[in-house]
Enzyme design. Sequence first.
Site, PDB file in Angstrom:
ATOM      1  N   ARG A  29      37.238-101.572  43.789  1.00 28.35           N
ATOM      2  CA  ARG A  29      37.660-101.548  45.197  1.00 28.35           C
ATOM      3  C   ARG A  29      39.003-102.269  45.364  1.00 28.35           C
ATOM      4  O   ARG A  29      39.773-102.005  46.270  1.00 28.35           O
ATOM      5  CB  ARG A  29      36.575-102.177  46.081  1.00 28.35           C
ATOM      6  CG  ARG A  29      36.926-102.189  47.542  1.00 28.35           C
ATOM      7  CD  ARG A  29      35.738-102.276  48.510  1.00 28.35           C
ATOM      8  NE  ARG A  29      34.541-102.890  48.012  1.00 28.35           N
ATOM      9  CZ  ARG A  29      34.334-104.216  47.931  1.00 28.35           C
ATOM     10  NH1 ARG A  29      35.274-105.058  48.306  1.00 28.35           N
ATOM     11  NH2 ARG A  29      33.180-104.682  47.483  1.00 28.35           N
ATOM     12  N   TYR A  38      49.883 -85.489  65.741  1.00 24.36           N
ATOM     13  CA  TYR A  38      48.621 -84.964  65.225  1.00 24.36           C
ATOM     14  C   TYR A  38      47.453 -85.448  66.114  1.00 24.36           C
ATOM     15  O   TYR A  38      47.365 -86.635  66.456  1.00 24.36           O
ATOM     16  CB  TYR A  38      48.450 -85.444  63.779  1.00 24.36           C
ATOM     17  CG  TYR A  38      47.074 -85.176  63.219  1.00 24.36           C
ATOM     18  CD1 TYR A  38      46.548 -83.887  63.207  1.00 24.36           C
ATOM     19  CD2 TYR A  38      46.311 -86.208  62.708  1.00 24.36           C
ATOM     20  CE1 TYR A  38      45.286 -83.648  62.706  1.00 24.36           C
ATOM     21  CE2 TYR A  38      45.041 -85.969  62.196  1.00 24.36           C
ATOM     22  CZ  TYR A  38      44.536 -84.688  62.204  1.00 24.36           C
ATOM     23  OH  TYR A  38      43.289 -84.441  61.716  1.00 24.36           O
ATOM     24  N   ASP A  80      54.940 -91.761  60.494  1.00 24.42           N
ATOM     25  CA  ASP A  80      54.082 -90.825  59.762  1.00 24.42           C
ATOM     26  C   ASP A  80      55.002 -89.769  59.151  1.00 24.42           C
ATOM     27  O   ASP A  80      55.611 -88.975  59.875  1.00 24.42           O
ATOM     28  CB  ASP A  80      53.060 -90.197  60.727  1.00 24.42           C
ATOM     29  CG  ASP A  80      52.074 -89.285  60.013  1.00 24.42           C
ATOM     30  OD1 ASP A  80      52.445 -88.694  58.975  1.00 24.42           O
ATOM     31  OD2 ASP A  80      50.933 -89.145  60.494  1.00 24.42           O
TER      32      ASP A  80
END
Length: 398
Positions: A69, A121, A192
């Site tokens: 992780r 988006y 983005d």
Amino acid sequence: MSDSSKFVSGSHAGSPEPARIPCESAESFCVHGYTPVEEKTGAVATPIYLSTTFAHPELGISTGYDYGRCLNPTRFELEQTVAALEHCHYALGFSSGMTALSAVLKYFSPGDEIIVSDDLYGGTYRIFEIYKRFGIKAVYTDTSNLREVKKNINPKTRAIFIETPSNPTMKVTSIKDCADLIHANSGILIADNTFLSPYLQTPKDFGADVIIHSGTKFLSGHHDVLCGFLIYDKKEFDDLFRFIQISEGGVLSPFDAFLVLRGIKTLAVRIEKAQKNAEKITDFLCKNTNVKKVYYPSLLPAEQKQIYKSQARGYGAMISFTVESPQKVSDFLKKLKFILFAESLGGVQTLVTYPASQTHNFIPKEMREKTGVTDTLLRLSVGIENADELIADIKQAL
Ligand SMILES: Cc1ncc(COP(=O)(O)O)c(C=O)c1O
């Protein structure tokens, strides 16, 4: 692509690998990646390390890896490759673009405001709705209009969040102007960059602090893996975002990391070909009487186009267009023979999306329509097929 000095494989601080191939271009760097050959074995394709835990010879001695992780060798190779492509030092690979987005929003505290591009988006709009419950407010603004952005800045504004060009109506925001504005207010600029990919645009060069990718799209490129990235240059961001990722665990799996690494090897050729196809399709759409309006960056008004060209290296592979009526939309989608009616973008197959009922259906109709996402708008993600066959399919369906 410019700035060859960025593409020296294995050059980052903290890397366990030595420098090997100084690449002159993004094309070469995409192919070779951060570690062109694994030193231990000579493998030229990055091995998939499935091990979730890594043994230590004794207390205080480590290979740098301890638990999957936290760090995984396959994921790390991908993160370093993506960081270099975005001209940054750090990247973190997440299990999806939305997981990456959710991590960046944890930078903020209750009471903070974020100015957000109003044409974006739909999933990004949806996640801002979730964070509203935790006191983080999105202020939707036409970020392509600097006056509007300035009007919305106040002492609570901690960030500007942009998509440029916007999704799906291709409005262009000046990355540099927004960065200057928000830095003067002690905030950060988040960009983005999914729509263009680092091959065509590197927002860090214009002052963006954090870059987000849905790696599901152009970076992986084959519609077969969900993936997201946060990319940034400052150690303080790395400390925070790594802490968030380790705590929450939304990491990219080793196999998915391998798929994205493999996809990146062809990023340059895929984008060059898809872009050429998109330019031809745009020409065709502009001349077709059944098409009412076409959105493609080459068609932008002069001022917007100048900004676009100052920060991007090509017009990309995304096109939107409108037809006469929702009935015409329905007929068009039914008649398509080999272009696929499916959500998503950036892959080798050409896809057509109907934003009103797919990518943007969560956005209230009134807000959607104000930004041009009407019931007659379709979005094309152009792939790498034969351009004439794509045009023939669109022609017969129209
Ligand atoms: C511009 C943009 N950002 C973020 C996302 C979310 O990424 P993902 O689907 O990988 O979670 C998408 C997905 O379509 C997108 O188009």
